[in-house]
Structures are given as structure tokens and as C-alpha cells.
Scaffold this motif. Structure first.
Motif, PDB file in Angstrom:
ATOM      1  N   VAL A 176       0.829  -1.210   0.000  1.00  0.00           N
ATOM      2  CA  VAL A 176       0.000   0.000   0.000  1.00  0.00           C
ATOM      3  C   VAL A 176       0.864   1.261   0.000  1.00  0.00           C
ATOM      4  N   SER A 177       2.137   1.121   0.374  1.00  0.00           N
ATOM      5  CA  SER A 177       3.061   2.251   0.351  1.00  0.00           C
ATOM      6  C   SER A 177       3.757   2.385  -1.002  1.00  0.00           C
ATOM      7  N   GLY A 178       3.344   1.563  -1.961  1.00  0.00           N
ATOM      8  CA  GLY A 178       3.874   1.672  -3.315  1.00  0.00           C
ATOM      9  C   GLY A 178       5.181   0.957  -3.551  1.00  0.00           C
ATOM     10  N   ARG A 179       5.531   0.017  -2.668  1.00  0.00           N
ATOM     11  CA  ARG A 179       6.748  -0.760  -2.839  1.00  0.00           C
ATOM     12  C   ARG A 179       6.436  -2.112  -3.459  1.00  0.00           C
ATOM     13  N   PRO A 180       7.367  -2.649  -4.239  1.00  0.00           N
ATOM     14  CA  PRO A 180       7.140  -3.971  -4.833  1.00  0.00           C
ATOM     15  C   PRO A 180       7.243  -5.076  -3.799  1.00  0.00           C
ATOM     16  N   VAL A 181       6.390  -6.079  -3.936  1.00  0.00           N
ATOM     17  CA  VAL A 181       6.467  -7.276  -3.102  1.00  0.00           C
ATOM     18  C   VAL A 181       6.483  -8.485  -4.026  1.00  0.00           C
ATOM     19  N   ALA A 182       7.037  -9.573  -3.538  1.00  0.00           N
ATOM     20  CA  ALA A 182       7.093 -10.786  -4.345  1.00  0.00           C
ATOM     21  C   ALA A 182       5.693 -11.372  -4.511  1.00  0.00           C
TER      22      ALA A 182
END
Length: 214
Positions: A190-196
Motif C-alpha cells: 500500500v506504500s507503493g513498494r514492490p512485493v514478491a
């Protein structure tokens, strides 16, 4: 209760600062140049930003924002330039000096948690590290991000239309297709970071990840 004296926030923030310090003590010169999850910032930049943020005061923040024309990016650049040393070891020493500080800009206490967790992963993930974060405080940071507009650094719009469910603590939010994952993975998304892809599951996971990446 003021952010400066919040007993639910500062012990966690101080623990996270210390954990990050220990993780970075033996980095090579090349590792300091690793691109972080923050576009345009390497690992060294993010640490300098964390030091600058730890030194921020309410009136000092307002003064700097006026000087920056209320441009957050410009103000962040000034802060990084001020705290980043030529030798990363000196920047790390500067971070060590602020481990126990409780000064803060004029913002909700939960923003200190957001910064500690999200920027911690901004640094660790590109270096192949993972933090061991306490799920309940991470969920508090997540709840704050879900109440806050993307324009203000939050993630409210990214989560619209989904039900987010943490698998490592009691947390549920929203309405729509469910997305399940550890609180830290949901917070990053939700903070705009990529996750696997395998960090989030549920019927809405695929579309949710694509939205947050966009």
C-alpha cells in the motif's frame, strides 16, 4: 498525548533503528551504492534520510518546508545532502547518534512507525536482507497508511476495493476481494513498494499487486 512522548511508538522505533544499524555495520562500499526501493535513492541516501528525519523538529520542519516552497522532494534532497557523508561509515556514525531521539515533525505518531518499517525494507530487500518486524506495530502503521491519501504519502487509494487481511496479527480492512499476507508485505504494497508474488494470496492478490506496482 504528543508524538514526542508516545510510549507505544518510540520503543519500537528505537529498536528498529538499532536493528538497522547492526545490519549495515559491515556493508561493502559497493553495497552502499545499491539502488533502494525508493526511486532515485541508493542505500546510502535512505540512511541519510532516516538520520535527517530523526533530527526533525516540529518548527524546524515547518521552517524547512517554507524554504523549500512546500516541495517535499526538494526538502528531502536538502536533508539527504546534509546528512550524507563521503564515507558511508561516517553517515552510519551519524545515524548511531540519533538512535534514541524522539523529536518529530508535526505528524501523527504512526508516521514514525511507517518510516522505520518501510525505509527499513527499502534498504534491506535490495541487499538480500529481511527484517524481523513486530506484527502489531506494523499493523498500526498499515492502518495509518490506509487512512492516508497517496498524495500525502499514504496508500488509501491503492487499497480501495479490496479487503486486506494480515496473516500474522489481527487486522482486517476494507471491502471487496480479499488479499492475505503478513502485515509488513501489506504495508509495503500500500506504500507503493514492490512485493514478491508469493507474499500475498487470496482472490484479489494478483490485481492488487499490479495496482500497487503502478
Amino acid at each position: 498525548m504528543t508524538p514526542r512522548h508516545n510510549p507505544e511508538v518510540w520503543p519500537v522505533v528505537h529498536d528498529e533503528r538499532l536493528a538497522l544499524l547492526r545490519d549495515l555495520e559491515n556493508l561493502s562500499a559497493k553495497q552502499w551504492e545499491t539502488q533502494s526501493l525508493c526511486p532515485g535513492w541508493d542505500v546510502h541516501d535512505v540512511l541519510a534520510h532516516l538520520t535527517d528525519s530523526a533530527k526533525a523538529t516540529r518548527w524546524g520542519f515547518i521552517r524547512r518546508m517554507v524554504l523549500a516552497g512546500f516541495d517535499f522532494d526538494k526538502d528531502n534532497a536538502v536533508g539527504i545532502a546534509t546528512q550524507r557523508c563521503v564515507d558511508p561509515a561516517q553517515t552510519l556514525a551519524g545515524f548511531r547518534d540519533v538512535l534514541g531521539r524522539t523529536s518529530t515533525p508535526p505528524a501523527a505518531p504512526a508516521t514514525r512507525l511507517v518510516e522505520a518499517f518501510v525505509h527499513g525494507e527499502d534498504i534491506r530487500r535490495p541487499l538480500g536482507m529481511r527484517g524481523d518486524y513486530p506484527a502489531s506495530p506494523v499493523a498500526k502503521a498499515l492502518a495509518y497508511q490506509l487512512r492516508t491519501s497517496v498524495k500525502m504519502g499514504g496508500g488509501k487509494e491503492r487499497a480501495a476495493g479490496y479487503t486486506l487481511v494480515a496473516t500474522d496479527t489481527t487486522f482486517g480492512h476494507g471491502a471487496g476481494q480479499e488479499v492475505h499476507g503478513k502485515a509488513i508485505a501489506l504495508l509495503l504494497a500500500v506504500s507503493g513498494r514492490p512485493v514478491a508474488p508469493d507474499e500475498l494470496t487470496g482472490p484479489g492478490a494478483g490485481a492488487f499487486v499490479e495496482r500497487t506496482r503502478g
